[in-house]
Design a protein around this motif. Sequence first.
Motif, PDB file in Angstrom:
ATOM      1  N   GLY A  19      36.728  36.167  49.165  1.00  0.00           N
ATOM      2  CA  GLY A  19      37.326  35.445  50.281  1.00  0.00           C
ATOM      3  C   GLY A  19      38.804  35.220  50.067  1.00  0.00           C
ATOM      4  N   ASP A  20      39.403  34.439  50.942  1.00  0.00           N
ATOM      5  CA  ASP A  20      40.829  34.136  50.893  1.00  0.00           C
ATOM      6  C   ASP A  20      41.083  33.068  49.838  1.00  0.00           C
ATOM      7  N   VAL A  21      41.827  33.429  48.805  1.00  0.00           N
ATOM      8  CA  VAL A  21      42.079  32.496  47.705  1.00  0.00           C
ATOM      9  C   VAL A  21      42.865  31.292  48.185  1.00  0.00           C
ATOM     10  N   VAL A  22      43.734  31.484  49.179  1.00  0.00           N
ATOM     11  CA  VAL A  22      44.583  30.385  49.654  1.00  0.00           C
ATOM     12  C   VAL A  22      43.800  29.394  50.503  1.00  0.00           C
ATOM     13  N   SER A  23      43.000  29.912  51.414  1.00  0.00           N
ATOM     14  CA  SER A  23      42.322  29.028  52.355  1.00  0.00           C
ATOM     15  C   SER A  23      40.896  28.685  51.979  1.00  0.00           C
ATOM     16  N   ASP A  24      40.274  29.521  51.174  1.00  0.00           N
ATOM     17  CA  ASP A  24      38.871  29.309  50.831  1.00  0.00           C
ATOM     18  C   ASP A  24      38.778  28.486  49.556  1.00  0.00           C
ATOM     19  N   SER A  25      38.049  27.384  49.631  1.00  0.00           N
ATOM     20  CA  SER A  25      37.895  26.500  48.468  1.00  0.00           C
ATOM     21  C   SER A  25      36.647  26.833  47.667  1.00  0.00           C
ATOM     22  N   PHE A  26      36.051  27.981  47.913  1.00  0.00           N
ATOM     23  CA  PHE A  26      34.849  28.377  47.195  1.00  0.00           C
ATOM     24  C   PHE A  26      35.142  28.498  45.709  1.00  0.00           C
ATOM     25  N   ARG A  27      34.298  27.891  44.909  1.00  0.00           N
ATOM     26  CA  ARG A  27      34.486  27.883  43.457  1.00  0.00           C
ATOM     27  C   ARG A  27      34.155  29.247  42.864  1.00  0.00           C
ATOM     28  N   PRO A  28      35.048  29.824  42.034  1.00  0.00           N
ATOM     29  CA  PRO A  28      34.770  31.139  41.436  1.00  0.00           C
ATOM     30  C   PRO A  28      33.641  31.048  40.420  1.00  0.00           C
ATOM     31  N   GLY A  29      32.807  32.079  40.370  1.00  0.00           N
ATOM     32  CA  GLY A  29      31.700  32.093  39.416  1.00  0.00           C
ATOM     33  C   GLY A  29      31.940  33.020  38.253  1.00  0.00           C
ATOM     34  N   VAL A  30      33.088  33.730  38.244  1.00  0.00           N
ATOM     35  CA  VAL A  30      33.391  34.689  37.187  1.00  0.00           C
ATOM     36  C   VAL A  30      34.849  34.547  36.758  1.00  0.00           C
ATOM     37  N   TYR A  31      35.032  34.525  35.441  1.00  0.00           N
ATOM     38  CA  TYR A  31      36.383  34.551  34.873  1.00  0.00           C
ATOM     39  C   TYR A  31      36.470  35.720  33.898  1.00  0.00           C
ATOM     40  N   ILE A  32      37.662  36.315  33.819  1.00  0.00           N
ATOM     41  CA  ILE A  32      37.907  37.395  32.860  1.00  0.00           C
ATOM     42  C   ILE A  32      39.054  36.983  31.944  1.00  0.00           C
ATOM     43  N   THR A  33      38.807  37.073  30.643  1.00  0.00           N
ATOM     44  CA  THR A  33      39.823  36.745  29.647  1.00  0.00           C
ATOM     45  C   THR A  33      40.041  37.949  28.740  1.00  0.00           C
ATOM     46  N   ASP A  34      41.269  38.423  28.650  1.00  0.00           N
ATOM     47  CA  ASP A  34      41.601  39.552  27.771  1.00  0.00           C
ATOM     48  C   ASP A  34      42.204  39.039  26.467  1.00  0.00           C
ATOM     49  N   VAL A  35      41.747  39.631  25.377  1.00  0.00           N
ATOM     50  CA  VAL A  35      42.288  39.325  24.050  1.00  0.00           C
ATOM     51  C   VAL A  35      42.928  40.609  23.521  1.00  0.00           C
ATOM     52  N   LEU A 123      32.237  21.993  37.448  1.00  0.00           N
ATOM     53  CA  LEU A 123      33.476  22.295  38.159  1.00  0.00           C
ATOM     54  C   LEU A 123      34.268  23.389  37.461  1.00  0.00           C
ATOM     55  N   ASN A 124      34.246  23.405  36.119  1.00  0.00           N
ATOM     56  CA  ASN A 124      35.018  24.386  35.350  1.00  0.00           C
ATOM     57  C   ASN A 124      34.164  24.942  34.218  1.00  0.00           C
ATOM     58  N   PHE A 125      34.502  26.134  33.798  1.00  0.00           N
ATOM     59  CA  PHE A 125      33.849  26.728  32.632  1.00  0.00           C
ATOM     60  C   PHE A 125      34.831  27.705  31.998  1.00  0.00           C
ATOM     61  N   SER A 126      34.687  27.874  30.682  1.00  0.00           N
ATOM     62  CA  SER A 126      35.588  28.747  29.933  1.00  0.00           C
ATOM     63  C   SER A 126      35.021  28.966  28.541  1.00  0.00           C
ATOM     64  N   ILE A 127      35.778  29.645  27.698  1.00  0.00           N
ATOM     65  CA  ILE A 127      35.481  29.716  26.273  1.00  0.00           C
ATOM     66  C   ILE A 127      36.766  29.403  25.519  1.00  0.00           C
ATOM     67  N   GLU A 128      36.607  28.814  24.330  1.00  0.00           N
ATOM     68  CA  GLU A 128      37.751  28.338  23.565  1.00  0.00           C
ATOM     69  C   GLU A 128      37.665  28.842  22.128  1.00  0.00           C
ATOM     70  N   GLU A 129      38.752  28.656  21.396  1.00  0.00           N
ATOM     71  CA  GLU A 129      38.814  28.953  19.959  1.00  0.00           C
ATOM     72  C   GLU A 129      38.314  30.375  19.656  1.00  0.00           C
TER      73      GLU A 129
END
Length: 209
Positions: A19-35, A123-129
């Motif tokens: 959807g529209d990132v600016v207007s849509d407040s839908f919470r993302p279910g996927v994050y990508i982190t590059d190392v 509300l949020n999710f991630s990985i650390e360390e």
Amino acid sequence: MTGTPVDCTVKSPVALQIGDVVSDSFRPGVYITDVVLGEPVNIQEISLKNFYTAYLTVRLLKKETGSDAKWVTCLRNHCLMTSPHTEEGSQDYVSIYRQQMLTQPDNVTTVRLILRQPSSVWLNFSIEEIKIYPTVHEDSEKDVPTWLSTITPVEEHLDLNGLPDPDEVSSSIQQMWALTEIMQSSQTSASIGRFDVDGSYDINLLSYT
């Protein structure tokens, strides 16, 4: 994990959103982190601390000999939380070893971590360390303890310094034990006098104190 993690740069996570990132407040279910690794590495372990991520997929950018680098999936939808809607496993420390991976993690230049959280509870999710450890090639002879290296192998003959052969002594003892058993089993119950010889005593057998 013992050892030193490799130098790497952890980039900011990128959200995948429909959807529209600016207007849509839908919470993302996927994050990508590059190392990004400083140089190609043969990976032994990837360690991290979870923060409400339910599933983890790991892709590797491998530098192939004589060809361009290629992306491969080495871990697919690895479960970090027993249930996406509950707290269990939400903040655990996790280690992923090369034995668990679908492909050999060698000559890796970039590790891509794909995080999924289908539950809308968090509300949020991630990985650390995030830490990446390389394989270690150790000198087996160098690591052998001194006391272990001085043990005489079974095949070598011991220096007995004039003592009898242990095998011969053991055989003799076994024969003596068997002879003793035979003598004990053949003993009679008749009483024998200590110095009695044909109803009289031999003066030479008597002792005085």
